[in-house]
Each structure stands twice: as structure tokens, then as C-alpha cells.
Design a protein around this motif. Structure first.
Motif, PDB file in Angstrom:
ATOM      1  N   ALA A 276      46.173  42.287  21.937  1.00  0.00           N
ATOM      2  CA  ALA A 276      46.584  43.037  23.128  1.00  0.00           C
ATOM      3  C   ALA A 276      46.180  42.343  24.426  1.00  0.00           C
ATOM      4  N   CYS A 277      45.513  41.216  24.328  1.00  0.00           N
ATOM      5  CA  CYS A 277      44.980  40.518  25.508  1.00  0.00           C
ATOM      6  C   CYS A 277      45.911  39.380  25.921  1.00  0.00           C
ATOM      7  N   GLY A 278      46.089  39.221  27.213  1.00  0.00           N
ATOM      8  CA  GLY A 278      46.943  38.156  27.730  1.00  0.00           C
ATOM      9  C   GLY A 278      46.186  36.994  28.316  1.00  0.00           C
ATOM     10  N   CYS A 279      44.902  36.881  28.038  1.00  0.00           N
ATOM     11  CA  CYS A 279      44.109  35.801  28.633  1.00  0.00           C
ATOM     12  C   CYS A 279      44.491  34.444  28.029  1.00  0.00           C
ATOM     13  N   TYR A 280      44.080  33.387  28.696  1.00  0.00           N
ATOM     14  CA  TYR A 280      44.359  32.024  28.251  1.00  0.00           C
ATOM     15  C   TYR A 280      43.844  31.785  26.836  1.00  0.00           C
ATOM     16  N   THR A 281      42.651  32.272  26.556  1.00  0.00           N
ATOM     17  CA  THR A 281      42.052  32.070  25.234  1.00  0.00           C
ATOM     18  C   THR A 281      42.903  32.724  24.154  1.00  0.00           C
ATOM     19  N   CYS A 282      43.276  33.961  24.343  1.00  0.00           N
ATOM     20  CA  CYS A 282      44.049  34.688  23.329  1.00  0.00           C
ATOM     21  C   CYS A 282      45.472  34.150  23.193  1.00  0.00           C
ATOM     22  N   ARG A 283      46.022  33.629  24.260  1.00  0.00           N
ATOM     23  CA  ARG A 283      47.379  33.080  24.188  1.00  0.00           C
ATOM     24  C   ARG A 283      47.425  31.723  23.504  1.00  0.00           C
ATOM     25  N   ASN A 284      46.291  31.018  23.437  1.00  0.00           N
ATOM     26  CA  ASN A 284      46.327  29.626  22.987  1.00  0.00           C
ATOM     27  C   ASN A 284      45.442  29.262  21.802  1.00  0.00           C
ATOM     28  N   PHE A 285      44.506  30.129  21.408  1.00  0.00           N
ATOM     29  CA  PHE A 285      43.550  29.730  20.373  1.00  0.00           C
ATOM     30  C   PHE A 285      43.344  30.828  19.337  1.00  0.00           C
ATOM     31  N   SER A 286      43.175  30.430  18.093  1.00  0.00           N
ATOM     32  CA  SER A 286      42.950  31.380  17.003  1.00  0.00           C
ATOM     33  C   SER A 286      41.466  31.690  16.855  1.00  0.00           C
ATOM     34  N   ARG A 287      41.198  32.767  16.150  1.00  0.00           N
ATOM     35  CA  ARG A 287      39.812  33.109  15.818  1.00  0.00           C
ATOM     36  C   ARG A 287      39.190  31.990  14.999  1.00  0.00           C
ATOM     37  N   ALA A 288      39.963  31.402  14.085  1.00  0.00           N
ATOM     38  CA  ALA A 288      39.435  30.317  13.244  1.00  0.00           C
ATOM     39  C   ALA A 288      39.005  29.129  14.096  1.00  0.00           C
ATOM     40  N   TYR A 289      39.835  28.754  15.065  1.00  0.00           N
ATOM     41  CA  TYR A 289      39.483  27.621  15.913  1.00  0.00           C
ATOM     42  C   TYR A 289      38.267  27.939  16.781  1.00  0.00           C
ATOM     43  N   LEU A 290      38.239  29.143  17.330  1.00  0.00           N
ATOM     44  CA  LEU A 290      37.084  29.536  18.142  1.00  0.00           C
ATOM     45  C   LEU A 290      35.813  29.539  17.301  1.00  0.00           C
ATOM     46  N   ARG A 291      35.900  30.030  16.070  1.00  0.00           N
ATOM     47  CA  ARG A 291      34.737  30.018  15.175  1.00  0.00           C
ATOM     48  C   ARG A 291      34.283  28.576  14.929  1.00  0.00           C
ATOM     49  N   HIS A 292      35.248  27.690  14.693  1.00  0.00           N
ATOM     50  CA  HIS A 292      34.919  26.270  14.489  1.00  0.00           C
ATOM     51  C   HIS A 292      34.169  25.714  15.703  1.00  0.00           C
ATOM     52  N   LEU A 293      34.689  25.988  16.894  1.00  0.00           N
ATOM     53  CA  LEU A 293      34.022  25.501  18.108  1.00  0.00           C
ATOM     54  C   LEU A 293      32.615  26.057  18.223  1.00  0.00           C
ATOM     55  N   PHE A 294      32.451  27.345  17.919  1.00  0.00           N
ATOM     56  CA  PHE A 294      31.125  27.976  17.989  1.00  0.00           C
ATOM     57  C   PHE A 294      30.175  27.313  16.990  1.00  0.00           C
ATOM     58  N   GLN A 295      30.613  27.182  15.749  1.00  0.00           N
ATOM     59  CA  GLN A 295      29.768  26.609  14.694  1.00  0.00           C
ATOM     60  C   GLN A 295      29.401  25.157  15.000  1.00  0.00           C
ATOM     61  N   ALA A 296      30.317  24.433  15.657  1.00  0.00           N
ATOM     62  CA  ALA A 296      30.075  23.028  15.994  1.00  0.00           C
ATOM     63  C   ALA A 296      29.233  22.863  17.260  1.00  0.00           C
ATOM     64  N   GLY A 297      28.962  23.968  17.947  1.00  0.00           N
ATOM     65  CA  GLY A 297      28.179  23.900  19.179  1.00  0.00           C
ATOM     66  C   GLY A 297      28.938  23.298  20.352  1.00  0.00           C
ATOM     67  N   GLU A 298      30.258  23.367  20.305  1.00  0.00           N
ATOM     68  CA  GLU A 298      31.088  22.806  21.373  1.00  0.00           C
ATOM     69  C   GLU A 298      31.019  23.683  22.619  1.00  0.00           C
ATOM     70  N   ILE A 299      30.818  23.060  23.756  1.00  0.00           N
ATOM     71  CA  ILE A 299      30.740  23.793  25.020  1.00  0.00           C
ATOM     72  C   ILE A 299      32.079  24.474  25.348  1.00  0.00           C
ATOM     73  N   LEU A 300      33.167  23.933  24.819  1.00  0.00           N
ATOM     74  CA  LEU A 300      34.473  24.550  25.034  1.00  0.00           C
ATOM     75  C   LEU A 300      34.473  25.996  24.545  1.00  0.00           C
ATOM     76  N   PHE A 301      33.737  26.273  23.474  1.00  0.00           N
ATOM     77  CA  PHE A 301      33.684  27.658  22.994  1.00  0.00           C
ATOM     78  C   PHE A 301      33.143  28.577  24.075  1.00  0.00           C
ATOM     79  N   ALA A 302      32.051  28.199  24.706  1.00  0.00           N
ATOM     80  CA  ALA A 302      31.437  29.050  25.730  1.00  0.00           C
ATOM     81  C   ALA A 302      32.418  29.310  26.871  1.00  0.00           C
ATOM     82  N   THR A 303      33.181  28.306  27.235  1.00  0.00           N
ATOM     83  CA  THR A 303      34.155  28.464  28.313  1.00  0.00           C
ATOM     84  C   THR A 303      35.271  29.413  27.898  1.00  0.00           C
ATOM     85  N   LEU A 304      35.858  29.176  26.729  1.00  0.00           N
ATOM     86  CA  LEU A 304      36.970  30.017  26.267  1.00  0.00           C
ATOM     87  C   LEU A 304      36.529  31.449  26.015  1.00  0.00           C
ATOM     88  N   ALA A 305      35.370  31.620  25.418  1.00  0.00           N
ATOM     89  CA  ALA A 305      34.868  32.969  25.136  1.00  0.00           C
ATOM     90  C   ALA A 305      34.533  33.704  26.432  1.00  0.00           C
TER      91      ALA A 305
END
Length: 141
Positions: free
Chosen positions: A72-101
Motif C-alpha cells: 500500500a506504500c508508494g515510497c521509492y523503497t517499496c516501488r523498487n525493492f523486494s523484502r528479500a533484497y532488503l533482508r540481504h542488504l541488512f544481513q550484509a551490513g550494507e549502508i544502502l539498507f539503512a537509507t532505503l529503510a
């Protein structure tokens, strides 16, 4: 408790508060402005607020989840990235996760505030308050 003690007709500000479901409560109690680190701090630790409740992205169940954080969200993160990819970024410690989240959580808070303003203008704030207060906890799978 202190809102009624403040001068009438003056802005009322509260600092350091604000789970999404609490924002409506503060407005109902006469608070005009609030701020806190909740959306960004929770985002950095993997807690994403959604219209269906909280998503804790580090949970293994999101490992292969192709859905957006919140459909239901129209933000950049929800329009462009999956939960799986976000989880991967989080688990990998990527700073991109913090920005997107953080972008997502801030967008969610802004959506709540837009809803509050609209409900006030339409005269449906009590119903809006009830819907938010009785809302979800953790997002279902």
C-alpha cells in the motif's frame, strides 16, 4: 497530561515520542508538533513500519520474499525493492539498507500525518483515531 496546562492558541510540541499508532493519540490530546528518532533508528535496526503492522526484515521468512515492504506504500523503497533484497542488504551490513529503510519509515510517518490532516478537515478524526488505535501489530505473512 501537560497539554491542558499549556497556553491555548499556541503550538504544542512534544519531543522524543512516536510509534506510528501513537501519533494519532498525540494529536487527539492536542499536540501540534512532534519529533523523534523512532522512524530512522528503527529502520537501521531492521524494523519497518507498514500499513499492516511492523516488518522485522531480519527474520528468515523474508529471505525469498519478492513483495515490497508494504504493497500500500508508494515510497521509492517499496516501488523498487523486494523484502528479500532488503533482508540481504541488512544481513550484509550494507549502508544502502539503512537509507532505503529510513526512506520507507519516514514516508510511512508522513502518510499517517497526511491521513490525520485529511480526517480533521473532513470531520472524521474520531473514526480515524479508532481505526489506527485498533490497527495491526506485526505484519502478517
Amino acid at each position: 497530561m501537560t497539554a491542558p496546562l499549556l497556553p491555548a492558541g499556541r503550538p504544542r510540541y512534544v519531543m522524543g515520542v512516536g510509534l506510528p499508532e501513537e501519533l494519532v493519540e498525540y494529536v487527539a490530546r492536542g499536540i501540534d508538533m512532534m519529533d523523534c528518532v523512532m522512524p530512522t533508528r528503527n529502520a537501521r535496526s531492521g524494523n519497518l513500519f507498514t500499513s499492516e503492522g511492523r516488518v522485522v526484515i531480519k527474520h528468515a521468512r523474508y529471505r525469498e520474499d519478492p513483495r515490497p515492504v508494504d504493497a500500500a506504500c508508494g515510497c521509492y523503497t517499496c516501488r523498487n525493492f523486494s523484502r528479500a533484497y532488503l533482508r540481504h542488504l541488512f544481513q550484509a551490513g550494507e549502508i544502502l539498507f539503512a537509507t532505503l529503510a529510513s526512506l520507507h519509515n519516514l514516508h510511512h510517518y508522513l502518510d499517517i500525518m497526511r491521513g490525520i490532516r485529511q480526517a480533521i478537515v473532513l470531520g472524521t478524526f474520531p473514526e480515524f483515531l479508532e481505526a489506527v488505535v485498533s490497527g495491526p501489530g506485526e505484519a502478517p505473512d
